[in-house]
Design a protein around this motif. Structure first.
Motif, short mmCIF file in Angstrom:
data_model
loop_
_atom_site.label_atom_id
_atom_site.label_comp_id
_atom_site.label_asym_id
_atom_site.label_seq_id
_atom_site.Cartn_x
_atom_site.Cartn_y
_atom_site.Cartn_z
N LEU A 173 39.41 42.83 19.27
CA LEU A 173 38.13 42.12 19.24
C LEU A 173 37.00 42.97 18.70
O LEU A 173 36.09 42.47 18.03
CB LEU A 173 37.77 41.64 20.65
CG LEU A 173 38.71 40.61 21.28
CD1 LEU A 173 38.38 40.42 22.76
CD2 LEU A 173 38.62 39.27 20.56
N ALA A 174 37.03 44.27 19.03
CA ALA A 174 35.92 45.16 18.65
C ALA A 174 36.49 46.54 18.33
O ALA A 174 36.44 47.45 19.16
CB ALA A 174 34.90 45.25 19.78
N PRO A 175 37.05 46.71 17.14
CA PRO A 175 37.64 48.01 16.78
C PRO A 175 36.65 49.15 16.96
O PRO A 175 35.49 49.06 16.56
CB PRO A 175 38.00 47.81 15.30
CG PRO A 175 38.15 46.34 15.14
CD PRO A 175 37.15 45.72 16.06
N GLY A 176 37.11 50.22 17.61
CA GLY A 176 36.26 51.39 17.81
C GLY A 176 35.32 51.30 18.99
O GLY A 176 34.55 52.23 19.25
N ALA A 177 35.38 50.19 19.75
CA ALA A 177 34.46 50.03 20.89
C ALA A 177 34.73 51.03 22.00
O ALA A 177 33.81 51.45 22.70
CB ALA A 177 34.52 48.60 21.43
N LEU A 178 36.00 51.40 22.19
CA LEU A 178 36.34 52.39 23.21
C LEU A 178 36.19 53.78 22.62
O LEU A 178 36.83 54.11 21.62
CB LEU A 178 37.76 52.19 23.71
CG LEU A 178 38.28 53.24 24.71
CD1 LEU A 178 37.44 53.25 25.98
CD2 LEU A 178 39.75 53.00 25.02
N ARG A 179 35.37 54.60 23.26
CA ARG A 179 35.17 55.98 22.80
C ARG A 179 35.59 56.93 23.91
O ARG A 179 34.94 57.01 24.96
CB ARG A 179 33.71 56.19 22.41
CG ARG A 179 33.36 55.44 21.12
CD ARG A 179 31.91 55.51 20.77
NE ARG A 179 31.36 56.86 20.84
CZ ARG A 179 30.08 57.14 20.66
NH1 ARG A 179 29.21 56.17 20.41
NH2 ARG A 179 29.65 58.39 20.73
N ARG A 180 36.70 57.61 23.67
CA ARG A 180 37.23 58.54 24.66
C ARG A 180 36.59 59.92 24.52
O ARG A 180 36.08 60.29 23.47
CB ARG A 180 38.74 58.66 24.52
CG ARG A 180 39.49 57.40 24.93
CD ARG A 180 40.97 57.66 25.07
NE ARG A 180 41.66 56.50 25.63
CZ ARG A 180 41.74 56.22 26.92
NH1 ARG A 180 41.18 57.03 27.81
NH2 ARG A 180 42.37 55.15 27.34
N GLY A 181 36.64 60.68 25.62
CA GLY A 181 36.10 62.03 25.62
C GLY A 181 34.59 62.07 25.68
O GLY A 181 33.99 63.12 25.39
#
Length: 398
Positions: A120-128
C-alpha cells in the motif's frame, strides 16, 4: 518535553507512527488503505524471530480482515476451537471457542502486516529509527502538527505529522516525553514459557492443567509446535529448556523434549494503564496506553482494536486539512476522539480484570483446596450458560 527544534526542514507526513510491532503496523495499513501518507518508525533494525504473542482473538481477526491480511494468517495459523481444563490427569471442564482463537507466532503476524504495508505504501516502514522524544510543536497542540525527534544511524532527525501515534510499547518514550501519568500494578506471579515440539494428543485444543504447584498452560502453534507456560514460585533468573521440561513433567506427567526448544522466556507481570490516550496531537495505542498481563493473550488484540477505533478519525481529520473542509463534523471530532479514547481505556481496564482473574486461578493451592475448587468447577461447567459465558470471556468477543 520540547527541544527547541524548528519546524523548517523537518520531514513531513500526515501521520507518524512510532513503533513497528503488530499494532503500529496494523494502524499503518489501515491508514495507508485510506490513502493517508503514513510513516512507521521502528527502532529494531530487524524483526524478532521469537514467537512471542500468539493469540488472535475474534475481534482482532476482524481488524486484520479490514487490513487485508486475515485470510493469509488463517491459512498459516492454527484455529483453537476448544479449551480443556485438567487436574491430576482428570478433566475438570471443556469449553468450545466459537468463533475460534487463531494461534500464529508474532513474527509471522508482523511479517504479514509489513508485506501488506509495503504493497500500500512502499517505504513507509523505516527500520533502525529510534524515537527519543518530541519536538517543539509536539504534544501541546501548538501549530497543527506534532514532531518526533529520533536517531537514525547516529544522526538526529525530526519527523512531523498532523498526528503522531505512539505504538512504542509498555515503556513508551513518547508517553514519558508527554508526562502522561501511568497507574502501575506489579503482580506476585512469575512464569516460565517455551515452545517445543508437540508430543501431546491434544491437537488444536488449548489446555490448562490446574495443579497444586501452580498452573501449566499449553497452546498449539503451526508446524507441530506447542507453547508451554508454567507458573513458578519466583522469576527464573537462569531459565533453561530442561528446567521448563522438568516442571511440566512433574506437574502433568507429560514429557517435553528440551532439545526441540525454539523459544524460552521467564517473566513477571506488570499492569500499566495510562491516564490518557490523547495529548495534543499525540495518540497512545497498544501497550503504550495499556499493558495487561500476557496470561490470556489479550494485549495484542486490544491494540488492534485501538487501531480500528482511531484510524477512521485520524484519516477524516487529515482529509479535512488536506482539502480545506469546514464543517460541523470538524468541530465535533475532538469530542468524538476523546469519547473513543475513554471507551478504549474502559476496554483495557476490563481486559486487565479478566487477566487478573486468570492469574488468580493459576496460583498454587494446597491439594485439598485445589480438589475442592475443581469439584465446584465441574459442577458449574455442567451448565451450558456458564460454559458459554466463560468461553466468551476467554476469547474476547468484542
Amino acid at each position: 518535553m520540547t527541544s527547541g527544534i524548528e519546524t523548517s526542514g523537518i520531514e513531513r507526513h500526515e501521520v507518524v507512527i512510532v513503533g513497528g510491532g503488530p499494532v503500529g503496523l496494523c494502524l499503518g495499513v489501515l491508514l495507508a488503505d485510506r490513502g493517508i501518507d503514513v510513516v512507521v518508525l521502528e527502532s529494531r533494525a530487524e524483526r524478532s524471530q521469537h514467537s512471542r504473542a500468539i493469540g488472535i482473538h475474534p475481534p482482532g481477526l476482524r481488524v486484520l480482515a479490514a487490513a487485508g491480511v486475515a485470510e493469509t494468517l488463517k491459512a498459516a495459523g492454527v484455529e483453537l476451537t476448544e479449551g480443556r481444563a485438567r487436574s491430576q490427569g482428570q478433566e475438570v471442564a471443556r469449553l468450545e471457542f466459537d468463533p475460534p482463537v487463531l494461534s500464529v507466532p508474532q513474527w509471522l503476524t508482523e511479517q504479514t502486516l509489513e508485506a501488506r504495508l509495503a504493497e500500500l505504501a512502499p517505504g513507509a516502514l523505516r527500520r533502525g529509527v529510534h524515537a527519543v522524544g518530541l519536538g517543539k510543536a509536539g504534544g501541546a497542540g501548538q501549530g497543527g502538527a506534532a514532531v518526533v525527534r529520533a536517531l537514525d544511524g547516529g544522526s538526529e532527525v525530526s519527523v512531523a505529522g498532523r498526528w503522531v501515534v505512539a505504538a512504542d510499547g509498555a515503556r513508551s518514550p513518547l508517553r514519558g516525553a508527554l508526562g502522561i501519568p501511568v497507574r502501575e500494578r506489579q503482580y506476585p506471579d512469575a512464569y516460565l514459557m517455551g515452545d517445543f515440539a508437540d508430543t501431546t494428543p491434544d491437537g488444536a485444543a488449548a489446555v490448562l492443567h490446574l495443579e497444586p504447584e501452580g498452573i501449566v498452560e499449553s497452546f498449539p502453534l503451526p508446524g507441530g509446535v506447542r507453547r508451554w507456560v508454567v507458573h513458578t514460585d519466583a522469576l527464573e533468573t537462569d531459565p533453561t529448556p530442561e528446567r521448563l521440561a522438568r516442571l511440566v513433567v512433574e506437574r502433568t506427567g507429560l514429557a517435553v523434549d528440551p532439545r526441540t526448544s525454539t523459544m524460552l522466556s521467564a517473566f513477571t507481570v506488570c499492569e500499566r494503564l495510562a491516564a490518557a490516550m490523547l495529548r495534543g496531537r499525540v495518540v497512545l495505542i497498544g501497550d503504550a496506553a495499556h499493558e495487561v498481563s500476557p496470561i490470556g493473550g489479550q494485549g495484542m488484540t486490544l491494540g488492534w482494536l485501538d487501531a480500528e477505533a482511531f484510524a477512521p478519525l485520524l484519516a477524516e481529520d487529515v482529509r479535512a486539512v488536506r482539502y480545506g473542509w469546514e464543517s460541523d463534523g470538524a468541530v465535533a471530532w475532538p469530542a468524538l476522539r476523546a469519547r473513543v479514547a475513554e471507551g478504549r481505556r474502559r476496554a483495557a481496564a476490563e481486559a486487565a480484570r479478566h487477566a487478573a482473574l486468570n492469574m488468580a486461578l493459576g496460583r498454587p493451592l494446597p491439594p485439598t483446596l485445589m480438589a475442592a475448587r475443581n469439584a465446584v468447577f465441574r459442577g458449574l461447567y455442567g451448565a451450558p450458560v456458564i460454559r458459554g459465558w466463560t468461553s466468551r470471556r476467554f476469547t474476547m468477543q468484542s
